[in-house]
Every structure is written in structure tokens, then in C-alpha cells.
Design a protein around this motif. Structure first.
Motif, PDB file in Angstrom:
ATOM      1  N   GLU A   1       0.827  -1.210   0.000  1.00  0.00           N
ATOM      2  CA  GLU A   1       0.000   0.000   0.000  1.00  0.00           C
ATOM      3  C   GLU A   1       0.859   1.257   0.000  1.00  0.00           C
ATOM      4  O   GLU A   1       0.520   2.257  -0.629  1.00  0.00           O
ATOM      5  CB  GLU A   1      -0.933  -0.006   1.224  1.00  0.00           C
ATOM      6  CG  GLU A   1      -1.933  -1.142   1.260  1.00  0.00           C
ATOM      7  CD  GLU A   1      -2.876  -1.114   0.074  1.00  0.00           C
ATOM      8  OE1 GLU A   1      -3.144  -0.022  -0.450  1.00  0.00           O
ATOM      9  OE2 GLU A   1      -3.344  -2.191  -0.328  1.00  0.00           O
TER      10      GLU A   1
ATOM     11  N   GLU B   1      -5.501   5.092 -12.966  1.00  0.00           N
ATOM     12  CA  GLU B   1      -6.253   4.148 -12.134  1.00  0.00           C
ATOM     13  C   GLU B   1      -5.735   2.728 -12.314  1.00  0.00           C
ATOM     14  O   GLU B   1      -5.498   2.000 -11.343  1.00  0.00           O
ATOM     15  CB  GLU B   1      -7.740   4.229 -12.509  1.00  0.00           C
ATOM     16  CG  GLU B   1      -8.629   3.259 -11.758  1.00  0.00           C
ATOM     17  CD  GLU B   1     -10.043   3.241 -12.310  1.00  0.00           C
ATOM     18  OE1 GLU B   1     -10.772   2.275 -12.017  1.00  0.00           O
ATOM     19  OE2 GLU B   1     -10.412   4.171 -13.058  1.00  0.00           O
ATOM     20  N   ARG B   2      -5.529   2.328 -13.576  1.00  0.00           N
ATOM     21  CA  ARG B   2      -5.026   0.977 -13.832  1.00  0.00           C
ATOM     22  C   ARG B   2      -3.585   0.824 -13.345  1.00  0.00           C
ATOM     23  O   ARG B   2      -3.194  -0.233 -12.853  1.00  0.00           O
ATOM     24  CB  ARG B   2      -5.116   0.665 -15.330  1.00  0.00           C
ATOM     25  CG  ARG B   2      -6.512   0.272 -15.776  1.00  0.00           C
ATOM     26  CD  ARG B   2      -6.478  -0.496 -17.093  1.00  0.00           C
ATOM     27  NE  ARG B   2      -5.943   0.315 -18.160  1.00  0.00           N
ATOM     28  CZ  ARG B   2      -6.650   0.785 -19.195  1.00  0.00           C
ATOM     29  NH1 ARG B   2      -7.938   0.534 -19.254  1.00  0.00           N
ATOM     30  NH2 ARG B   2      -6.078   1.481 -20.141  1.00  0.00           N
TER      31      ARG B   2
ATOM     32  N   THR C   1      -2.160   2.340 -10.795  1.00  0.00           N
ATOM     33  CA  THR C   1      -2.164   2.211  -9.334  1.00  0.00           C
ATOM     34  C   THR C   1      -2.547   0.796  -8.926  1.00  0.00           C
ATOM     35  O   THR C   1      -1.918   0.199  -8.043  1.00  0.00           O
ATOM     36  CB  THR C   1      -3.156   3.219  -8.720  1.00  0.00           C
ATOM     37  OG1 THR C   1      -2.788   4.545  -9.147  1.00  0.00           O
ATOM     38  CG2 THR C   1      -3.116   3.150  -7.206  1.00  0.00           C
ATOM     39  N   ARG C   2      -3.576   0.245  -9.572  1.00  0.00           N
ATOM     40  CA  ARG C   2      -3.961  -1.143  -9.274  1.00  0.00           C
ATOM     41  C   ARG C   2      -2.859  -2.114  -9.676  1.00  0.00           C
ATOM     42  O   ARG C   2      -2.677  -3.154  -9.050  1.00  0.00           O
ATOM     43  CB  ARG C   2      -5.254  -1.496 -10.010  1.00  0.00           C
ATOM     44  CG  ARG C   2      -6.495  -0.862  -9.427  1.00  0.00           C
ATOM     45  CD  ARG C   2      -7.737  -1.671  -9.816  1.00  0.00           C
ATOM     46  NE  ARG C   2      -7.780  -1.922 -11.249  1.00  0.00           N
ATOM     47  CZ  ARG C   2      -8.441  -1.182 -12.132  1.00  0.00           C
ATOM     48  NH1 ARG C   2      -9.108  -0.129 -11.709  1.00  0.00           N
ATOM     49  NH2 ARG C   2      -8.437  -1.481 -13.403  1.00  0.00           N
TER      50      ARG C   2
ATOM     51  N   SER D   1       1.359   6.915  -6.781  1.00  0.00           N
ATOM     52  CA  SER D   1       0.183   7.714  -7.146  1.00  0.00           C
ATOM     53  C   SER D   1       0.411   9.191  -6.836  1.00  0.00           C
ATOM     54  O   SER D   1       0.086  10.070  -7.643  1.00  0.00           O
ATOM     55  CB  SER D   1      -1.055   7.210  -6.394  1.00  0.00           C
ATOM     56  OG  SER D   1      -1.337   5.870  -6.732  1.00  0.00           O
TER      57      SER D   1
ATOM     58  N   GLN E   1      -0.261  -3.045  -6.955  1.00  0.00           N
ATOM     59  CA  GLN E   1      -0.732  -4.061  -6.011  1.00  0.00           C
ATOM     60  C   GLN E   1      -0.806  -5.431  -6.679  1.00  0.00           C
ATOM     61  O   GLN E   1      -0.406  -6.441  -6.090  1.00  0.00           O
ATOM     62  CB  GLN E   1      -2.096  -3.651  -5.466  1.00  0.00           C
ATOM     63  CG  GLN E   1      -2.058  -2.322  -4.713  1.00  0.00           C
ATOM     64  CD  GLN E   1      -3.444  -1.823  -4.330  1.00  0.00           C
ATOM     65  OE1 GLN E   1      -4.436  -2.166  -4.978  1.00  0.00           O
ATOM     66  NE2 GLN E   1      -3.518  -1.007  -3.300  1.00  0.00           N
ATOM     67  N   ALA E   2      -1.299  -5.467  -7.918  1.00  0.00           N
ATOM     68  CA  ALA E   2      -1.417  -6.756  -8.615  1.00  0.00           C
ATOM     69  C   ALA E   2      -0.050  -7.371  -8.867  1.00  0.00           C
ATOM     70  O   ALA E   2       0.150  -8.577  -8.669  1.00  0.00           O
ATOM     71  CB  ALA E   2      -2.158  -6.559  -9.936  1.00  0.00           C
TER      72      ALA E   2
ATOM     73  N   SER F   1       2.231   1.840  -3.535  1.00  0.00           N
ATOM     74  CA  SER F   1       1.140   2.301  -4.393  1.00  0.00           C
ATOM     75  C   SER F   1       0.811   3.763  -4.111  1.00  0.00           C
ATOM     76  O   SER F   1       0.634   4.570  -5.028  1.00  0.00           O
ATOM     77  CB  SER F   1      -0.095   1.430  -4.167  1.00  0.00           C
ATOM     78  OG  SER F   1      -1.171   1.865  -4.942  1.00  0.00           O
TER      79      SER F   1
ATOM     80  N   ALA G   1      -0.197  -6.054 -15.736  1.00  0.00           N
ATOM     81  CA  ALA G   1       0.181  -5.091 -14.697  1.00  0.00           C
ATOM     82  C   ALA G   1       1.418  -4.300 -15.126  1.00  0.00           C
ATOM     83  O   ALA G   1       1.501  -3.084 -14.912  1.00  0.00           O
ATOM     84  CB  ALA G   1       0.437  -5.809 -13.373  1.00  0.00           C
TER      85      ALA G   1
END
Length: 613
Positions: free
Chosen positions: A114, A149-150, A152-153, A121, A156-157, A117, A332
């Protein structure tokens, strides 16, 4: 002066974003510094990961011992009571320890995931605000926000799939292959290793081939999203021209292309999954045939067969998802690459190395031989020179397209001049920090855009942290307090997307209040009363004159009646200064300014408005 200014010219516009994606290793290299901050957590998480996999591999071994221990001689009651019970308890303990170590790993590493990320961001957000106006005028908001948005995800992925799926599987494969080779004949290990190698190569090759379809699908998705967002942002324009169906057809065309891309992507995914299952089935048949034959020949026990089968299940269950995991990791990396591309966009307007803070003593502003062009093929300003003395108001007038608003953008340093220079109290604005420069300037723009928040928030944006009393005082000065107080929610009234719940005049007065609250030493009024009616214009004009008292003010105006009291009026024509002087002086010259004045007075008379000063 000219030679000195040329050495500080703006850098060329940034190169366009490259179409080809960078290598995956380069993308990973960009990510590692964000994780390195949490290196101790990463080390502890990896230790928990290894412990969990050792416990997991120990489960089939203990299961074999449990099965073999059930072969008890008749009458051996102590063995029945002690051995199986002890093995069962140990089996349960290993199962529990696998889960405990796995959860510990995720708990310890959650802050790193987290945190990385969040850091990325925030860095992208700051960088986008640091980019020049040219970038923001050319961007597609919907597609860019979807990329962020993608991306940032994707952080984590990527961490989740690599640390929680790929690495544990590789550790477990190594442990299982070692046990098979040591405890049984090497053929078990060779069959397992060969199948794994074939499986991985097949998965990587097919997934690499599929990536082009997935990337195309994402681009079409961003395009469809951009088109939808653009149409919704321009809701009023769509309604004005009755083009709802036209926009719906354009959006449907984008969705149709996206649908075809998704179907093609799904077809290639089915091919990948079928091939993977074929490889796994063939390997399982070979291993179990070999183990069953060993039990029949007496070389292996029934417990050995159970252990080998358990090993295969533990290995191939995660391998079933390897294609999905690898595809998601590749995706990712692609998404992260797009976000990192935003970070690599060069700042067209950047602070000079060692830039100092702007020191405002009197606030004198000078434009010295300023040349500028948004596009080199179309120059806008040609050697513009004039001075705004401290505490004075200078107005710039001229026809549309003469370059008036460009002067404000250059003073704010949204762009850098291509020739000449602009100074504040003798300091070249390219030699000072942008933050200190903009802190010293306040602007009431012609086109006021508000945040989708309360009236109070939008006025207080001029000076975050201002008290309600200070906000109300600014609103009174802008003649908008009574209107706000009359609404049901007062200063808590939401203004809507881009302030669309307010009229043009109300938005303009909020913008004026915001600038009055900031109270900077240098003011810019860019058609500040263009959206107001005549009565309100005269009232606001008096307030602006009062606000500009003792400050350095640049007034950009189309209506000449609003600038008759300026200390000096500069007339621009096609980016050149053609006249300058006070109102009465310019009228007496009977030049370009006098001609514009007569035309506007005639237009006022035709409209039945009171004559100007």
C-alpha cells in the motif's frame, strides 16, 4: 539584453510519448526504488513465505508416514493409540503453520504494497500538476485518468502475483523436485521437471502472443472511456445541438470495437487454458502410472503413492492459474509502464537549477522585447515591451487573437518566452521558483472553472485555511455575499461540476472573491467582468479598482469602458504594441484605440446601454 535572454529560452516542447512500450525489466527497475524503502518488511515477508512453503511440503511427507503407520500388527494397541494420534496432531500443526506463516507474510507486506502504491500515485499526481499547460491542453482526461487508475492497481497486482503466487510456486517446485529425486528414482523428478518446463514455456509463448490483443483491448477501453467522459463534460453543448443520438452512436462504435477485441482476447485465452490442461493431464498420468507400478512391484509403499499424488496436486493446482497469473503480471507491467510514461513526460517549464525565491519589494513588472509562439510556425507576440510600475494599473486592449491573454499566461509562467524576458522587481521570472512567482500573483480569469464543492471551499481556495469571516468579507467585496446568504444552504451550497449550478456572473464573482482573499501584490484581471450585466459590472469595477489600490495590476479587457481609469493603456494588434498612453491621450491621437472606442460606443448606443466614461 537580447543575448542574455536567448540563453534562458524555454526548452523545446517534450517529445511525444513513445508508442512502443519499454521492456518489462525496465518497468520493474522503476518500481524497485519504491519497494526498497520497505526492504526490512520485504525480507521478513520472504522469510515467512519460505517457512510457509517448507511447512506445506512437509504435509504430504507426514501424510505418507500416517498412511504407512496404519499398517499395524494385530494386538499392537499401543502403536494404535500413540503413533497415528501423534502423526495426526503433527499433520494438523503443519497445516496450521502453513496458514499462519502465509497470513503473517501478507500482514507484514501489506504496508509495503500500500505504501508503494500511495507513493507512486502521489508522485504521478504531483508530476501532472508540474507539467506545462501545453500538455494539459492536449491531454484526454478520460483516458489519462483510466491509465492512472489501472497503473495504481497494477502496483498491487504485480506485487501480489509475484510475491504471493510465482515465488511461492517456484520455491515449492524446488523442494518437491529435491524430495522426489532423493527419496525415489530420478525419473519422477525428470517427468515432473519436464512437464513443468513445457508448461511454463507454452504459457509464456502463448501469453506473449496474446498480449497484443490485451493491449489493443485496453487502448479501445481507454478510448471509449475518454469519449464518454468528454461527452458528459460537454453535456450542455450536446443538449444545445440536440446531439444525444450522435454521441450515443459514437460511443456505441467505440463499444463495438471494444467488444470485438474482448471476444478475440477470450478466444485466445480458451486456447491457452486448453493447452495447459493437456500438459498437466499428461504429466499426472505419467507420474501416477510410475508410482502405481512401484507399489505393485513392492518398491513403493501405499504411503509413497499418497505422498506423490499429494505433491502433484499441490504443484499443479497453482500451475493451473499460472497462465492467468502470468497474463495479469504482463498486464500489470503494461499498465504500470503507461503510468511511468506519464512520469517521464518532460516538464516544458521547469525551475532553473538553484532557482531562488522571488523577492517582491515594490512589484514592478516589465515585459522586455517579449517574443512568443505556441507553434513555431505561428508567432503570437513580436517584441512586446511595456512596464507596469509598482502600485499602478496598466490595461492591455486589442482585438481577439491579438495576444492579450497570452501575456497573462507568460507572466504566470505557464509557458516560457521564446525571446526577450519578463521581470518582477528586476528579477527574470525564469530565474526564480514557479511556486514563489505564482504566490505573488492573483488572477481573475475570463473563463472561471470551479471545483465541484461548496461555495465556501471555492472562495477559500484563494487562501486555504482562511476563516469563515475572511471568506465572507471577500464575498462581500465581490458583491456575492447576499446571493450566497439567500440560498438554503448558504456557504455550504454545492456549485456542481465546473460550477455549472451557478450563472456566468455568479461564477465570475466567486473568482473575484477568491482572488481578493488571496490578496497578492500583483493582480491580473483577464476580462474579469465579461460575464456581468452593466449594473453589476459598474459595482464590481469599483471593487476591483479598490482591490487594485496600491497593487501592481495588469488588466486585460475587450470592453474599453472598463479600463478608462488605467494609468496606461497598451494597444496590441497582431501581437505588436501599436499604441500606448492614457485614455484621453489615446483618444486625442485618433488612432487604433480611438477607432475601437467609437465602434464600441456605437454598439452600446444601438443596444440602448448607457454611454461609457
Amino acid at each position: 539584453m537580447r543575448s542574455a535572454s536567448r540563453s534562458m529560452r524555454a526548452p523545446p516542447a517534450p517529445a511525444p510519448e513513445p508508442g512502443a512500450p519499454r521492456s518489462d525489466w525496465r518497468t520493474l527497475a522503476r518500481l524497485l526504488p519504491f519497494l526498497w524503502v520497505y526492504r526490512w518488511r520485504v525480507s521478513i515477508a520472504l522469510a515467512c513465505l519460505v517457512a510457509a512453503k517448507v511447512a506445506n511440503v512437509g504435509v504430504p511427507v507426514l501424510l505418507k508416514e500416517l498412511v504407512d503407520a496404519m499398517s499395524i500388527k494385530p494386538g499392537d494397541t499401543m502403536a494404535l493409540l500413540v503413533v497415528p494420534v501423534g502423526l495426526i496432531v503433527a499433520y494438523g500443526a503443519l497445516r496450521l503453520s502453513t496458514s499462519v506463516f502465509t497470513e503473517l507474510r501478507e500482514l507484514i507486506f501489506a504496508r509495503a504494497t500500500e505504501g508503494a502504491s500511495r507513493s507512486i500515485s502521489l508522485k504521478v499526481f504531483r508530476h501532472l500538476h508540474a507539467l506545462s499547460m501545453r500538455f494539459h491542453l492536449e491531454r484526454q482526461t478520460g483516458g489519462m485518468t483510466r491509465d492512472i487508475e489501472r497503473g495504481t492497481r497494477a502496483v498491487q497486482a504485480l506485487i501480489s502475483y509475484s510475491l504471493y503466487s510465482i515465488l511461492p510456486t517456484l520455491i515449492e517446485v524446488g523442494l518437491v523436485l529435491g524430495l522426489l529425486a532423493l527419496k525415489f528414482d530420478a525419473l519422477f523428478a525428470w517427468i515432473t521437471a519436464g512437464a513443468l518446463l513445457f508448461y511454463i514455456v507454452f504459457t509464456i509463448v502463448v501469453t506473449e502472443w496474446r498480449t497484443q490483443f490485451r493491449r489493443q483491448m485496453n487502448e479501445l477501453d481507454s478510448s471509449a472511456h475518454s469519449r464518454a467522459v468528454d461527452a458528459l463534460l460537454n453535456y450542455e453543448t450536446v443538449k444545445y445541438f440536440n446531439n444525444e443520438e450522435f454521441e450515443a452512436r459514437r460511443y456505441d462504435e467505440s463499444l463495438e470495437r471494444l467488444q470485438r477485441a474482448k471476444i478475440k482476447s477470450q478466444g485466445t485465452l480458451s486456447l491457452l487454458n486448453t493447452g495447459q490442461q493437456l500438459i498437466i493431464a499428461a504429466a499426472l498420468v505419467g507420474i501416477l502410472w510410475r508410482a502405481t507400478a512401484g507399489v505393485a512391484e513392492g518398491r513403493l509403499t501405499l504411503g509413497d503413492l499418497v505422498m506423490i499424488n499429494a505433491f502433484m496436486i499441490q504443484l499443479y493446482i497453482p500451475l493451473n492459474f499460472l497462465g492467468v497469473i502470468y497474463r495479469e503480471i504482463k498486464q500489470a507491467l503494461t499498465d504500470l509502464d503507461k503510468m511511468f510514461n506519464l512520469l517521464e513526460r518532460e516538464r516544458e517549464v521547469a525551475d532553473a537549477p538553484g532557482a531562488a525565491e522571488l523577492k517582491v519589494a515594490t512589484g514592478t513588472v516589465r515585459f522586455e522585447g517579449v517574443d512568443f509562439a505556441y507553434d513555431p510556425a505561428r508567432p503570437i507576440l513580436h517584441g512586446v515591451s511595456f512596464e507596469i510600475p509598482a502600485g499602478c494599473t496598466v490595461a492591455v486592449v486589442g482585438a481577439s487573437g491579438a495576444g492579450k491573454s497570452t501575456l497573462a499566461r507568460l507572466l504566470y509562467r505557464f509557458y516560457d518566452v521564446t525571446g526577450g524576458r519578463i521581470t518582477v522587481d528586476g528579477q527574470d521570472i525564469r530565474a526564480v521558483t514557479q511556486q514563489s512567482l505564482r504566490r505573488a500573483i492573483g488572477i481573475v480569469p475570463q473563463d472561471t472553472v470551479l471545483f465541484n464543492d461548496t461555495v465556501e471551499f471555492n472562495i477559500a481556495y484563494g487562501r486555504p485555511g482562511a476563516t469563515r469571516e475572511e471568506v465572507e468579507a471577500a464575498a462581500r467585496s465581490a458583491h456575492i455575499h447576499d446571493f450566497i446568504a439567500a440560498t438554503p444552504k448558504g456557504y455550504e451550497t454545492m456549485v456542481g461540476e465546473r460550477g455549472l449550478k451557478l450563472s456566468g456572473g455568479e461564477k465570475q464573482r466567486v473568482a473575484i472573491a477568491r482572488t481578493l482573499l488571496k490578496n497578492p501584490p500583483i493582480l491580473i484581471f483577464d476580462e474579469a467582468t465579461s460575464a456581468l450585466d452593466s449594473a453589476n459590472e459598474r459595482a464590481i469595477q469599483a471593487e476591483l479598482k479598490s482591490a487594485a489600490q496600491g497593487k501592481t495590476a495588469l488588466v486585460i479587457a475587450h470592453r474599453l469602458s472598463t479600463v478608462v481609469d488605467a494609468h496606461e493603456i497598451v494597444v496590441l494588434d497582431h501581437g505588436r504594441v501599436v499604441e500606448r498612453g492614457a485614455h484621453a491621450e489615446l483618444l486625442a491621437r485618433d488612432g487604433r484605440y480611438a477607432e475601437m472606442w467609437r465602434l464600441q460606443q456605437a454598439a452600446r448606443d444601438d443596444a440602448g446601454e448607457p454611454a461609457g466614461a
